[in-house]
Design a protein around this motif. Structure first.
Motif, PDB file in Angstrom:
ATOM      1  N   UNK A 141       7.052  11.193   4.098  1.00 36.96           N
ATOM      2  CA  UNK A 141       5.850  10.379   3.894  1.00 36.96           C
ATOM      3  C   UNK A 141       6.266   9.005   3.367  1.00 36.96           C
ATOM      4  N   UNK A 142       5.521   7.942   3.674  1.00 38.19           N
ATOM      5  CA  UNK A 142       4.246   7.930   4.397  1.00 38.19           C
ATOM      6  C   UNK A 142       4.408   7.883   5.912  1.00 38.19           C
ATOM      7  N   UNK A 198       4.125   2.804  16.626  1.00 36.79           N
ATOM      8  CA  UNK A 198       4.356   1.377  16.645  1.00 36.79           C
ATOM      9  C   UNK A 198       3.446   0.707  15.640  1.00 36.79           C
ATOM     10  N   UNK A 199       2.194   1.182  15.640  1.00 39.99           N
ATOM     11  CA  UNK A 199       1.244   0.620  14.690  1.00 39.99           C
ATOM     12  C   UNK A 199       1.677   0.867  13.257  1.00 39.99           C
ATOM     13  N   UNK A 200       2.270   2.052  13.061  1.00 39.28           N
ATOM     14  CA  UNK A 200       2.602   2.413  11.681  1.00 39.28           C
ATOM     15  C   UNK A 200       3.509   1.359  11.076  1.00 39.28           C
ATOM     16  N   UNK A 210       0.811  -1.227   0.000  1.00 38.38           N
ATOM     17  CA  UNK A 210       0.000   0.000   0.000  1.00 38.38           C
ATOM     18  C   UNK A 210       0.843   1.276   0.000  1.00 38.38           C
ATOM     19  N   UNK A 211       2.147   1.146   0.287  1.00 31.60           N
ATOM     20  CA  UNK A 211       3.020   2.324   0.222  1.00 31.60           C
ATOM     21  C   UNK A 211       3.837   2.331  -1.074  1.00 31.60           C
ATOM     22  N   UNK A 212       3.380   1.526  -2.038  1.00 29.55           N
ATOM     23  CA  UNK A 212       4.164   1.310  -3.257  1.00 29.55           C
ATOM     24  C   UNK A 212       4.522   2.575  -4.010  1.00 29.55           C
ATOM     25  N   UNK A 213       3.673   3.586  -3.907  1.00 29.56           N
ATOM     26  CA  UNK A 213       3.960   4.810  -4.684  1.00 29.56           C
ATOM     27  C   UNK A 213       5.127   5.616  -4.097  1.00 29.56           C
ATOM     28  N   UNK A 220       5.778   1.793   7.248  1.00 30.65           N
ATOM     29  CA  UNK A 220       5.870   3.138   6.667  1.00 30.65           C
ATOM     30  C   UNK A 220       7.312   3.639   6.611  1.00 30.65           C
ATOM     31  N   UNK A 221       8.074   3.379   7.658  1.00 32.00           N
ATOM     32  CA  UNK A 221       9.455   3.860   7.705  1.00 32.00           C
ATOM     33  C   UNK A 221      10.269   3.324   6.545  1.00 32.00           C
TER      34      UNK A 221
END
Lengths: 552, 552, 552
Positions: free
Chosen positions: C417-418, C542-544, C48-51, C217-218
């Motif tokens: 981002x993200x 943490x969730x991220x 989902x963070x592919x972009x 995300x990181x």
């Protein structure tokens, strides 16, 4: 006439043993009952801090003597055949380990040709049988077939065991019933006496490692018993023999390999394993030893029959003047950690003699001149590290005395009893609340309990990175720099608040001057005599770890 | 005509060797006397800082050429038989190691069937005999029976040795007398020249590692000689060969195993051993290699005859374009540590060619496309780490320039000569006094000397944790965050005192911009040109480590 | 009648499998096409963070499905003989590894006597042949001779391969075509469901480790792609099988040894390898296992036929109620890291049942009473560590809420981002700019991501130093002390500036009270419900890391 001579000889030999001068593996007749009595008499049980803690369930396995009772889930009386019948299904791993061990089939050992590396065990079996006959545990003419479950968990020669009532977890005495020499050797560590009482009698050694633990105030004070018991899971050698000879194989060949020491002798304050492995000695073991050395031969034969081309932990630490025994402290000099009390007494004959014994050890491979040169280097390098640590200590103690530690006047709870507060105390590695410890104290605690120990063990185990840059010296430099930086900030902040001029901490002036002899030593003694309160409390914190042990 | 062609060929081959383009294992005729002369001519002895230190006794073993003299405790002339007669009792471990070695019984080697992995040593013996015949140390037709104590500690072919006068500790020349090819290969590392003088000629390499040590100002400056000599206990490969081929076995099989490199190549600033062991390459070695690979075969046969299914330290670092030799620097690119001077020149043909040679190495197992992709990744990842370190450097240097380091104006003693003060200098890892170093400097010293090096070595040795989170990158992030935090505090405190507004350090702006090309590089060059004094002094501190070596 | 019974049985068995109650190694008929479809359907690709990121070249080898395309340098169609003809020269190491593998000569396996430890592979070959026949990849009556290059890089049974068009890098499906049981077992990890949604379905497990990475995300936010991809070099087990069965040997014996896990399971936040090796289990492996245990036997026979006298990673983690499979999560309880959400639910049947399964595992060697006592100890000790971490978290979050972090109002850039900003967030281990993170946040990030995890893994892997003083507890104490020290300084400095009285952080009061039940838990729930913003944002951080994974 004969008996008088015998008496003289026995006394002489006994005194030699008492002084650690000869190896107990000689044909000395050990008195099992006497050693057993002394073993139990000197065992501290819960120790003097016993009222501050209760054992948790797992601890019954580390100290069965005081805490173990059989499970009530299995009722009935069982024979050795029953043990096997049930446990080969319920705990097959344990069964298999025993089944593949020497214990399970002594006949197989008796059949070994003399050329077999394990042939020396035939003599060992005779020795054991003699011991048992003296204790009326084996009839004359009878021979031992096997050492089964029931012999250790019930008693040698027991034929039926009430599982819910009589099951025992073996202790040193259980093993010592058969292995009397080894028991006597191991127990003889308790005879060690330090000439200037740097350590209490017998310390530090495997023979009193449980005592060392329960007499440590911090350990008793810790509310987190499950973490505290982690210390037991090494500090149980006083109680049992399977720390080195893992149940249920009880292999001598295992215990002769360096990794047998690794579980306990690694990490922040006793990184002997890492130092050995990274030394040239260790890399020889790893490259040549793993596949080419024969660990089945007794230590005394490691070079000529075992093919060792480098020492192991065992070949150096079990040896004393050419003899090998389970007394590992006969060459101890710096012990667990370097202190001024040791550094200042190295020229005492007690220390000198032990250094000579080390030279003899090294000359198994190295020239005497090499051995002396290296040991001198290691002594001096250790003292250099100690100087740094002692300098940092004065800075921290002075801040405490001046009331300048962060939060010292606003949020410094005392540690739980029986522990007492002190700047940079041992407890600060295991307990924290509010601003106790402050940052600078923890920095110092790491220096004295970790860095200077690693420095000393790195240099003595000949691991270059261990005392130059990866551990040891460079870390001591970091600790010192951090502490001086904190000191300057705290004093400048105080000066800003009070309007006084900040002063450079005098305490740091000692650094780079030897603590041996000269001004350094005098200053230190003076500090103690005039009643430097913080200095003393810090010493106390160190003592608190081994209060009962050092007699101070 | 023939001699002209010979001359042309010799010159051509020699120039190829000079440029490291061909392997010296080819049938090149090495001139022992010439290499020996060059060896001694280029040896620095105590080096240019020699007046600042005196050797301690143990150092005679690391550098016998300059410091060793025989002990006066043993007088008399001795034969090889005498050596053995005495030393099999006085140093049995050393005797046994030799006795089990190839050296002690060359006849046993000659009898090996060609199918034996060690059969190649028959050829090696002929080679040695040829070398000795040329030096008139072996008569024509005579064959070598044994290499005994006296051959190395007295001289090849010596029959009687005056122990108190003529005993020597062997150096590279002693070994090179027989092992001429290996000597020539090892010495050829001195030919290495960096295209932009990133390092002095020959550096970094085993062939000049003693020089590297004695020319490091910090090492000479350290008052604690016993700690300082710890560096020698690795930095002696220039002097002797037993760093890898441990005395008295001198085993090639040992030296082919990764642990042979471990004593020196582990720890905070050269953790190659850890990186290898934790890489997939290393785990192959540990799971399959320890028991299944044959380390007796020469490196060139490691795949087809040795059964290796992964590389070792040796198979990659001894190799160059398919040939194996004791010159380990023929593929060096980033060398000991990443610097902008290397990062900015990777497209130079010198670096490009070496990268191609690495691709060839990797294609022993991997596809070219894989090899290139990984090496590109490693280059880029290394530069990313370097960017962080360089950004931190600017912050620290700016604080020094602004006089804002803790204690900078009140308690900053200079390091001992010949070392010079500098912010974040190399010496701050080994020396500390008062507020030199301040905390932030030590943080930075760790970044440039430890973290960025581990980052680079982690990624190149394919140890995932080595450059992502356990070491390397995540530690660089910590260092950067700590330094920025300190910077803000110091500047805010200064602002509070002076009433000026605290400014965010401009120096941090570089971060996350590439130092390659673009603004970063220009800024850096500008900084140097306009005479950023702190920046220069810090560079100087780095240079001081290798001042004589880099020619800067 | 028969088919009804068959349906009932199938459903029953399927549901058992679904609940992880029986081992898939039973004679269950797996449907390859269905598992394959599910494999691809559930694969996240770039996620989902592919972009936010583009793959770099090396990543095509970690995730060939999404990123690999054949090189255009080699044109033409090739047979297996061509593969070998070319690659035994171009990549001899890879060729040799395959040549020495089971794959290269199945006939050799078929000829093994039943007494050979590898004889079980005969049955395995039949199994594979049956799988292939069902897929029409092997004719009835035909037998498999060899698994060649082309079978994996082209497709089973393919005879000609267009190198520039059809060459594939194998994924789980490629291996699963033959090794259907293992594929099904491994994929069944995706069925794992946590009772209180502590983790998203299937997590944490090898089967979704690529997903875990790309959904962090990181990882997507990091500008340094070459460093970021370092995480892939372990997080690719979802994609391929050669993480454990290294190409091109694909050895089961290799994968059964502890070092096979070492590349990924070491270091700051999953130091299982170190813990195992230093435990008594590990030292048994190192002293006895390396030379005496037979890793060729299947795991189920490790005690009786393999002679193991201690467990390995594999014997515990592949086992569930006496059966061994490639589903390693059937006994997972604390998972990757301890959290209150797990600590507070350990009495739930899901956790209780798994604890019972662990007791069963331990009773292979230990008594039930020992096993229970130790597992209780480990649970309690883990919670004690978690308490410390949670206390520190409140202190840091309160500072963030109060705007008192260093540079918080002047120099705190948001992460790319993200990723989103948060105090002590996961991203702060991998990204830093200006005063984000501040020092105290990084201290806390290390506590929750490193120290408490090491503490937990140390105690569960029975490594004494791992949870007492070398890692774990003592490091948590350090972190806590440092954070409290910072807190006091920051609040005192603020008080000095604002003229208000500095207060001791209330947040620290939780420490030493259990988070289980009682006030601790209520406070925590309250903190969440009343919308403690910083607390939430930190939880968010943490969730991220696993936003998509935990369903929160």
């Amino acid at each position: 006439m004969k008996s008088l001579l015998g008496w003289i000889l026995t006394t002489f030999v006994a005194s030699l043993i008492g002084f650690g001068l000869i190896n107990t593996a000689l044909a000395v007749e050990h008195d099992f009952e006497k050693i057993k009595k002394n073993y139990y008499d000197t065992h501290p049980g819960k120790g003097s801090h016993g009222k501050f803690w209760e054992p948790i369930p797992i601890q019954k396995y580390w100290n069965p003597k005081d805490f173990y009772s059989p499970p009530q889930t299995i009722k009935g009386e069982f024979t050795q055949a029953d043990c096997v019948g049930c446990h080969q299904t319920t705990t097959p791993g344990a069964f298999h380990a025993w089944k593949s061990s020497t214990h399970s089939d002594l006949e197989a050992i008796r059949k070994l040709p003399d050329s077999d590396a394990r042939a020396y065990k035939k003599q060992k079996i005779s020795e054991v049988e003699n011991n048992l006959r003296k204790l009326n545990l084996l009839k004359k003419g009878e021979s031992l077939k096997q050492v089964g479950c029931i012999d250790c968990h019930g008693g040698v020669g027991v034929t039926k065991l009430d599982h819910a009532k009589a099951l025992v977890m073996p202790d040193r005495v259980s093993c010592g019933t058969c292995h009397l020499n080894e028991f006597a050797e191991a127990e003889s560590e308790k005879e060690q006496e330090w000439p200037q009482k740097q350590w209490a009698k017998g310390h530090p050694s495997h023979a009193v490692d449980w005592e060392a633990n329960v007499e440590t105030a911090t350990w008793a004070a810790m509310p987190e018993r499950e973490v505290a018991q982690g210390c037991d899971s090494c500090h149980y050698q006083q109680n049992k023999c399977d720390g080195c000879h893992t149940r249920h194989t009880f292999s001598a060949a295992e215990a002769r390999q360096p990794e047998a020491c690794a579980t306990c002798h690694n990490g922040v304050d006793h990184n002997e394993f890492e130092n050995y492995m990274l030394s040239k000695h260790g890399t020889q073991y790893l490259t040549m030893g793993k596949t080419k050395w024969n660990f089945e031969v007794p230590l005394k034969d490691h070079v000529n029959k075992g093919g060792y081309t480098a020492p192991t932990c065992q070949t150096c630490h079990f040896e004393f003047k050419g003899e090998y025994s389970h007394n590992l402290v006969r060459k101890v000099r710096w012990g667990f950690n370097p202190t001024p009390e040791i550094a200042n007494n190295l020229s005492h004959p007690w220390f000198e003699d032990r250094k000579k014994a080390w030279v003899q050890t090294c000359t198994l491979c190295h020239s005497e001149s090499f051995a002396k040169a290296y040991l001198d280097t290691a002594d001096k390098g250790t003292i250099q590290g100690l100087n740094v640590e002692q300098s940092a200590k004065k800075v921290v103690n002075k801040l405490y005395e001046d009331g300048l530690l962060v939060g010292q006047k606003t949020n410094r709870p005392a540690p739980p009893a029986p522990e007492k507060d002190a700047a940079g105390g041992f407890f600060q590695l295991f307990w924290a609340k509010g601003n106790n410890p402050s940052r600078i104290e923890r920095l110092y605690a790491d220096m004295w309990e970790h860095d200077v120990i690693k420095h000393y063990k790195g240099i003595f185990h000949v691991n270059p990175g261990g005392y130059t840059y990866s551990e040891g010296w460079s870390e001591l430099m970091r600790g010192y720099a951090e502490i001086m930086d904190e000191d300057t900030r705290l004093r400048e902040a105080d000066a800003a608040k009070t309007g006084k001029k900040a002063t450079v901490s005098d305490a740091s002036q000692l650094y780079n001057e030897s603590i041996l002899g000269g001004g350094g030593l005098l200053l230190m003694i003076a500090g103690t005599l005039v009643g430097f309160p913080v200095f003393r409390s810090s010493l106390l914190s160190f003592r608190s770890k081994r209060s009962k042990l050092s007699g101070k």
